[in-house]
Structures are given as C-alpha cells and as structure tokens.
Design a protein around this motif. Structure first.
Motif, PDB file in Angstrom:
ATOM      1  N   UNK A   1       0.826  -1.210   0.000  1.00 21.10           N
ATOM      2  CA  UNK A   1       0.000   0.000   0.000  1.00 21.10           C
ATOM      3  C   UNK A   1       0.861   1.261   0.000  1.00 21.10           C
ATOM      4  N   UNK A   2       1.967   1.237   0.757  1.00 17.68           N
ATOM      5  CA  UNK A   2       2.844   2.404   0.813  1.00 17.68           C
ATOM      6  C   UNK A   2       3.434   2.699  -0.561  1.00 17.68           C
ATOM      7  N   UNK A   3       3.873   1.648  -1.245  1.00 18.68           N
ATOM      8  CA  UNK A   3       4.449   1.843  -2.578  1.00 18.68           C
ATOM      9  C   UNK A   3       3.381   2.344  -3.561  1.00 18.68           C
ATOM     10  N   UNK A   4       2.202   1.701  -3.506  1.00 20.32           N
ATOM     11  CA  UNK A   4       1.132   2.105  -4.421  1.00 20.32           C
ATOM     12  C   UNK A   4       0.687   3.540  -4.144  1.00 20.32           C
ATOM     13  N   UNK A   5       0.552   3.881  -2.855  1.00 19.56           N
ATOM     14  CA  UNK A   5       0.103   5.225  -2.499  1.00 19.56           C
ATOM     15  C   UNK A   5       1.134   6.271  -2.887  1.00 19.56           C
ATOM     16  N   UNK A   6       2.420   5.989  -2.628  1.00 16.68           N
ATOM     17  CA  UNK A   6       3.463   6.946  -2.978  1.00 16.68           C
ATOM     18  C   UNK A   6       3.527   7.154  -4.485  1.00 16.68           C
ATOM     19  N   UNK A   7       3.347   6.067  -5.249  1.00 15.71           N
ATOM     20  CA  UNK A   7       3.333   6.190  -6.701  1.00 15.71           C
ATOM     21  C   UNK A   7       2.135   7.013  -7.172  1.00 15.71           C
ATOM     22  N   UNK A   8       0.980   6.765  -6.545  1.00 11.23           N
ATOM     23  CA  UNK A   8      -0.243   7.465  -6.958  1.00 11.23           C
ATOM     24  C   UNK A   8      -0.144   8.957  -6.652  1.00 11.23           C
ATOM     25  N   UNK A   9       0.471   9.297  -5.514  1.00  7.26           N
ATOM     26  CA  UNK A   9       0.573  10.702  -5.130  1.00  7.26           C
ATOM     27  C   UNK A   9       1.603  11.429  -5.976  1.00  7.26           C
ATOM     28  N   UNK A  10       2.760  10.779  -6.197  1.00  7.36           N
ATOM     29  CA  UNK A  10       3.865  11.473  -6.858  1.00  7.36           C
ATOM     30  C   UNK A  10       3.800  11.406  -8.378  1.00  7.36           C
ATOM     31  N   UNK A  11       3.063  10.443  -8.923  1.00 11.13           N
ATOM     32  CA  UNK A  11       3.020  10.304 -10.378  1.00 11.13           C
ATOM     33  C   UNK A  11       2.520  11.582 -11.075  1.00 11.13           C
ATOM     34  N   UNK A  12       1.385  12.165 -10.649  1.00 16.68           N
ATOM     35  CA  UNK A  12       0.954  13.408 -11.316  1.00 16.68           C
ATOM     36  C   UNK A  12       1.924  14.553 -11.115  1.00 16.68           C
ATOM     37  N   UNK A  13       2.597  14.590  -9.933  1.00 20.95           N
ATOM     38  CA  UNK A  13       3.557  15.666  -9.686  1.00 20.95           C
ATOM     39  C   UNK A  13       4.765  15.505 -10.601  1.00 20.95           C
ATOM     40  N   UNK A  14       5.222  14.244 -10.778  1.00 21.20           N
ATOM     41  CA  UNK A  14       6.346  14.004 -11.676  1.00 21.20           C
ATOM     42  C   UNK A  14       5.972  14.359 -13.113  1.00 21.20           C
ATOM     43  N   UNK A  15       4.739  14.036 -13.511  1.00 18.93           N
ATOM     44  CA  UNK A  15       4.290  14.393 -14.857  1.00 18.93           C
ATOM     45  C   UNK A  15       4.253  15.910 -15.041  1.00 18.93           C
ATOM     46  N   UNK A  16       3.768  16.606 -14.010  1.00 17.94           N
ATOM     47  CA  UNK A  16       3.728  18.064 -14.074  1.00 17.94           C
ATOM     48  C   UNK A  16       5.138  18.636 -14.152  1.00 17.94           C
TER      49      UNK A  16
ATOM     50  N   UNK B   1       1.111  20.019 -22.573  1.00 12.90           N
ATOM     51  CA  UNK B   1      -0.109  20.123 -21.786  1.00 12.90           C
ATOM     52  C   UNK B   1       0.091  19.438 -20.449  1.00 12.90           C
ATOM     53  N   UNK B   2      -0.447  20.035 -19.397  1.00 13.62           N
ATOM     54  CA  UNK B   2      -0.283  19.540 -18.038  1.00 13.62           C
ATOM     55  C   UNK B   2      -1.500  18.706 -17.641  1.00 13.62           C
ATOM     56  N   UNK B   3      -1.216  17.527 -17.066  1.00 14.49           N
ATOM     57  CA  UNK B   3      -2.277  16.618 -16.637  1.00 14.49           C
ATOM     58  C   UNK B   3      -2.204  16.470 -15.120  1.00 14.49           C
ATOM     59  N   UNK B   4      -3.297  16.811 -14.443  1.00 13.94           N
ATOM     60  CA  UNK B   4      -3.307  16.755 -12.984  1.00 13.94           C
ATOM     61  C   UNK B   4      -3.799  15.452 -12.417  1.00 13.94           C
TER      62      UNK B   4
ATOM     63  N   UNK C   1      -2.514  21.886 -12.547  1.00 14.41           N
ATOM     64  CA  UNK C   1      -2.396  21.648 -13.994  1.00 14.41           C
ATOM     65  C   UNK C   1      -3.169  22.708 -14.773  1.00 14.41           C
ATOM     66  N   UNK C   2      -4.355  23.056 -14.274  1.00  9.79           N
ATOM     67  CA  UNK C   2      -5.165  24.074 -14.956  1.00  9.79           C
ATOM     68  C   UNK C   2      -4.434  25.422 -14.962  1.00  9.79           C
ATOM     69  N   UNK C   3      -3.829  25.753 -13.806  1.00  9.36           N
ATOM     70  CA  UNK C   3      -3.088  27.016 -13.715  1.00  9.36           C
ATOM     71  C   UNK C   3      -1.859  27.004 -14.623  1.00  9.36           C
ATOM     72  N   UNK C   4      -1.163  25.857 -14.679  1.00 12.34           N
ATOM     73  CA  UNK C   4       0.022  25.765 -15.526  1.00 12.34           C
ATOM     74  C   UNK C   4      -0.341  25.793 -17.008  1.00 12.34           C
ATOM     75  N   UNK C   5      -1.459  25.154 -17.365  1.00 10.65           N
ATOM     76  CA  UNK C   5      -1.903  25.218 -18.763  1.00 10.65           C
ATOM     77  C   UNK C   5      -2.224  26.657 -19.166  1.00 10.65           C
ATOM     78  N   UNK C   6      -2.854  27.374 -18.239  1.00  6.92           N
ATOM     79  CA  UNK C   6      -3.151  28.780 -18.517  1.00  6.92           C
ATOM     80  C   UNK C   6      -1.863  29.587 -18.630  1.00  6.92           C
ATOM     81  N   UNK C   7      -0.899  29.282 -17.725  1.00  8.65           N
ATOM     82  CA  UNK C   7       0.382  29.983 -17.788  1.00  8.65           C
ATOM     83  C   UNK C   7       1.097  29.682 -19.097  1.00  8.65           C
ATOM     84  N   UNK C   8       1.020  28.416 -19.534  1.00 11.52           N
ATOM     85  CA  UNK C   8       1.643  28.038 -20.806  1.00 11.52           C
ATOM     86  C   UNK C   8       1.019  28.812 -21.959  1.00 11.52           C
ATOM     87  N   UNK C   9      -0.310  28.925 -21.927  1.00 13.10           N
ATOM     88  CA  UNK C   9      -1.014  29.659 -22.976  1.00 13.10           C
ATOM     89  C   UNK C   9      -0.606  31.134 -22.969  1.00 13.10           C
ATOM     90  N   UNK C  10      -0.542  31.708 -21.752  1.00 11.19           N
ATOM     91  CA  UNK C  10      -0.162  33.112 -21.644  1.00 11.19           C
ATOM     92  C   UNK C  10       1.282  33.327 -22.075  1.00 11.19           C
TER      93      UNK C  10
END
Length: 502
Positions: free
Chosen positions: A196-211, A226-229, A239-248
């Motif tokens: 569970x610790x490995x799965x949870x850590x992967x689930x939490x950090x995966x979107x952050x690593x993608x961002x 494009x940013x995926x949250x 991700x929404x804020x970063x996508x907007x920043x990217x557009x700007x």
C-alpha cells in the motif's frame, strides 16, 4: 567523467522526495501499529485473561445454580460438560453428599483444592452476601494464580454450597498459539503496508512528476506541452493554472516577436526616410532653398515620429515602475473631456469622422489632469484607428452615485472575446480584420492602463466583434473646490482626504 557515464550511474535515493517520505512514513506507521500490538499483547494478555476468566466463572456459577434448583435428571451430565469445556473444578456440597466435577486436569489433592474450599467456605459463612470470590497465588508468579469462588444455593434444609476453582492464567499452548498468530499477523500487516505504501506513494507522486516533466519542457520553449493533474483536485487545479500559464507564455512570446517586428518597422521606416532625404539634400536639393526646406520638413516630421515612439516607450517603462511624478489636483473631468473632444473635431472636416460629445454636469475628481487627458486622448485615438468605414465615435460622460464614468465608443471592427484581456498589453493589436493600415506603436492603451492604475481608477472594455468597442474608466467624484483655494493643490488634497474619510 563523461556525460554518458553519469547517465549510467544508479540514481541515489532522495530522502526528501514526496515518494520516499510517503513510503517511509506509511511503513513507519505500520511498524508502530505492529509494535503497539505486541506490547499490548505482552503486557495485557494476562490481565485481560484473568478479567474475562473471572466473569466466565461467575456466569458458569449462575448457570449451574439454575440447573441445580430445577432438579433436572440431566444435571450431572450438564455439570460434567461445563467443567470440561471451561477447564475448571466444580464442587457441590449439601447435607447428604458432596459432588465433584474436575475438568481442570489437575489433581485436587496435589493442588490443595480442599484447603482453598475450607478458606472460602469460612469467608462465605462470615459474609452477608450469597457469594464470595478470592484470588490465590500458590507460587511466586502470576502464572500460578487461581480463582476460588463460593456461593449458597437454595435456603433452609435444602441449602447447598457451590465451589468453583479456575486457573487465572493461559496455558503455555495458548500462549504459544497467540504468539505464533501475532507473528503471522505481523508479517501479513507489514507485507500489506509495503504494498500500500508503494502504491500510495506512486499514486501521489506520479501526477507531480508528470507536471514536473511538462514544466521542464515548457521551460525549454515547448508551449504545446499540456499539463495533466490526474485524479487529485489539488494537482488538477495546478495543472489548470500551468496550462493557462503556458497559454499566456505562448501569447507573450508571440507578442514579443510582434514587438520586435513592430519596433523594428517603426524605427526603420523613419530612419530610412531621414537618411534618404538627407542624401537628397546633399546630392540634389541642397542648392534649391524651396526643395531643401521641404526635404528638411520631412526629416523633422520623421524625427518627431521617432521621438514619439521613444517617448511612449519610456512612458510605459516609467509608469509601470511607478517612476513618475504625479501632479494631483481637483479638476472638472467634464471640462477636460470637452478639451479632448475639441482637439479631435478637426477630423470631421479633414477625414470625414463624426465625433459626438455627450457631457454631464461638472464632475470634479482628484488626479493628474494632464495624465487623465492623455488617457482620454488615447481612447479616442484608438477609436479613430479601429472605427473602420463607419467613422462614427461617441464620447460620453455619466455621473451617478459619487462616481463619474468616461466612455469612448466606436462602431468599428470590435475585439474578439478571447483577446479582450490583452488589449492593455504593450504593442497589442487586435487580430480583427481592418481594411487600412493602423499606424502607431500599440503603446497607447498600455500607457492608459498604467495611468489609471496609479489613480486607482476602474477601467475596462466592452466589445463585440463586428459591432464596435466601448473603452471606459471610472473615478470617484469630490467636492468642487472653493474659489479661494481653487489653485491651491495642498488645500485641495486636504479637502479630498476629508471627503474620503466621510
């Protein structure tokens, strides 16, 4: 060491990363729970066992007493089974006989049950209650303790005494079974915790690593990233804020290229004209005063154009950095707007524009009169540029609720809704189609924005593509200054401060 060798080296564990911290924290939590379970088992097993054993003995005594008073034929069988199931010694004594039922597996003679019964019987005789109990320690440790219980059954000649002796410690087999069970539980819990610790850590950090990867690409100039949250609300918002920043940032980069193109063009054209006419004067018209003066006039006109461009650029820089001196005074905004209107009346006769002025009653405001007039002039100039073939412009002043609003309305090409927030940017020009070239640097509205911000004035634009635009700003009105201090700026400032406090 070569770069390739560095890439092949194993990645070191980052103990401060979210993934590692989450994994270790979850494992630590699981280990603390397991350790706590072992501690509770070690320290409270005997105490809990004794407590539950005592309660069970009392319930058994009540059941045996009820069966005895019924006098059923199956009483002996019931008591034998009860003694064997519970592992206890039961004795019932009346005037006629003594009945013994030994399910404890211990010899009553060797264990000294007779002495225990004699002692408890004496206590029962001296007690006002129908039952007594005591704990006896036959050795040096709690593991040799037993509960001795006695109660009266019935009354009169039919009175009998019930004695129950029960060990208050779990046997070694039970203890070994419990410890083995705890061992298996510990292994299972830690295994589940690791998973569970490995799965949870992967689930939490995966979107952050993608961002993070997407942000790295963005920093390298890839505005198409494009940013995926993922599934978390917080990362979705990020991700929404970063996508907007990217557009700007993409639009800003586009505008910067436009700035370079516009400024280069605006600088190159007059410089070319100046050089060409200067060479013409040298080669051709130098000896002809009339032609020479005409060429010099063109050179002067082009230098004035360059000067306006440089002045506007410096104005924007100074205004945005608040590095500008404001000459605040109380003045009539309606009167200032009329002066601006009169300066554009010449367009009616020379270029066919219809500029209409709709004044309001005198509306006194506090601010820099020349700067506010510059804003109104920029608004009207912008309307002239983008009015198209309509060439109809309205200048309106509306006064209400201690506020006055200036409107400059054209009926030209309008501004697309997705571009309206950018009209105040430096060098911005709308993408809406227009038939003739638009002169200017695109700094007028940026200058107006900075001036209005310094005056804490509200401003905005209402526009519909193909129908025109309404540029406006709003200021708070103040009292009309008295004649004696009409030209006194300090007294006017005191007056406006008093009105504001009220």
């Amino acid at each position: 060491m070569s770069p390739d060798k560095n890439l092949n080296e194993p990645k070191k564990l980052d103990t401060s990363s979210i993934k590692t911290t989450t994994l270790l924290s979850f494992l630590m939590y699981a280990m603390i729970l397991v350790a706590f379970l072992w501690v509770l088992t070690s320290f409270f097993l005997d105490t809990y066992y004794q407590k539950m054993r005592t309660q069970e003995v009392i319930r058994t005594a009540d059941a045996v007493e009820a069966q005895y008073l019924k006098g059923s034929t199956g009483f002996d069988k019931y008591v034998v089974e009860t003694a064997e199931i519970n592992g206890i010694y039961i004795q019932i004594k009346n005037f006629e006989e003594t009945l013994e039922y030994n399910g404890s597996g211990i010899s009553p003679e060797k264990a000294g049950f007779a002495d225990d019964i004699t002692r408890i019987d004496s206590r029962l005789a001296a007690s006002d209650t129908d039952s007594v109990a005591e704990t006896r320690h036959t050795g040096s440790s709690d593991s040799e303790a037993r509960l001795v219980y006695a109660s009266r059954i019935g009354s009169g000649h039919d009175t009998a005494s019930l004695y129950i002796i029960s060990p208050l410690y779990p046997d070694q087999i039970t203890i070994r079974i419990v410890k083995n069970m705890l061992g298996y539980i510990t292994f299972i819990l830690l295994s589940i915790a690791c998973f569970l610790a490995y799965a949870l850590s992967r689930r939490i950090t995966s979107p952050i690593e993608n961002l993070t990867r997407s942000a790295t690409e963005l920093s390298q100039g890839n505005y198409n990233v494009r940013f995926d949250g993922a599934a978390f609300t917080e990362t979705k918002e990020l991700a929404r804020a970063l996508n907007k920043a990217s557009y700007e940032m993409e639009r800003t980069d586009f505008y910067q290229r436009e700035i370079l193109a516009n400024v280069s063009h605006d600088l190159k054209t007059p410089l070319t004209m100046i050089r060409s006419y200067a060479e013409k004067i040298i080669d051709i018209s130098g000896d002809n005063p009339e032609k020479r003066n005409a060429d010099l006039q063109i050179i002067i006109s082009e230098t004035e154009r360059l000067n306006r461009l440089v002045t506007d650029m410096l104005s924007v820089s100074n205004l945005q950095s608040n590095n500008v001196e404001m000459h605040r005074e109380v003045f009539d905004l309606a009167e200032a707007a009329e002066d601006v209107y009169e300066s554009f009346m010449v367009l009616g006769s020379s270029q066919g524009y219809e500029v209409h002025f709709h004044p309001c009653k005198p509306a006194y405001v506090m601010g820099d009169r020349s700067r506010i007039m510059q804003v109104m002039t920029n608004f009207v100039s912008n309307a002239v540029k983008y009015s198209g073939d309509n060439k109809f412009i309205d200048i309106k002043l509306v006064k209400s609720n201690k506020k006055v609003t200036f409107h400059c309305i054209d009926h030209g090409v309008g501004i697309p809704s997705d571009e309206q927030s950018h009209v105040w940017d430096k060098y911005y020009r709308t993408s809406a189609n227009h038939e003739r070239d638009i002169e200017g640097t695109g700094l007028g509205l940026a200058i107006s924005k900075s001036i209005l911000n310094l005056h804490s004035a509200k401003y905005g634009v209402k526009s519909e593509e193909g129908k025109g635009s309404d540029f406006w700003f709003e200021m708070d009105t103040v009292r009309k200054p008295s004649p004696k201090n009409k030209n006194g700026k300090d007294k006017a400032d005191e007056q406006i401060q008093s009105d504001t406090e009220k």
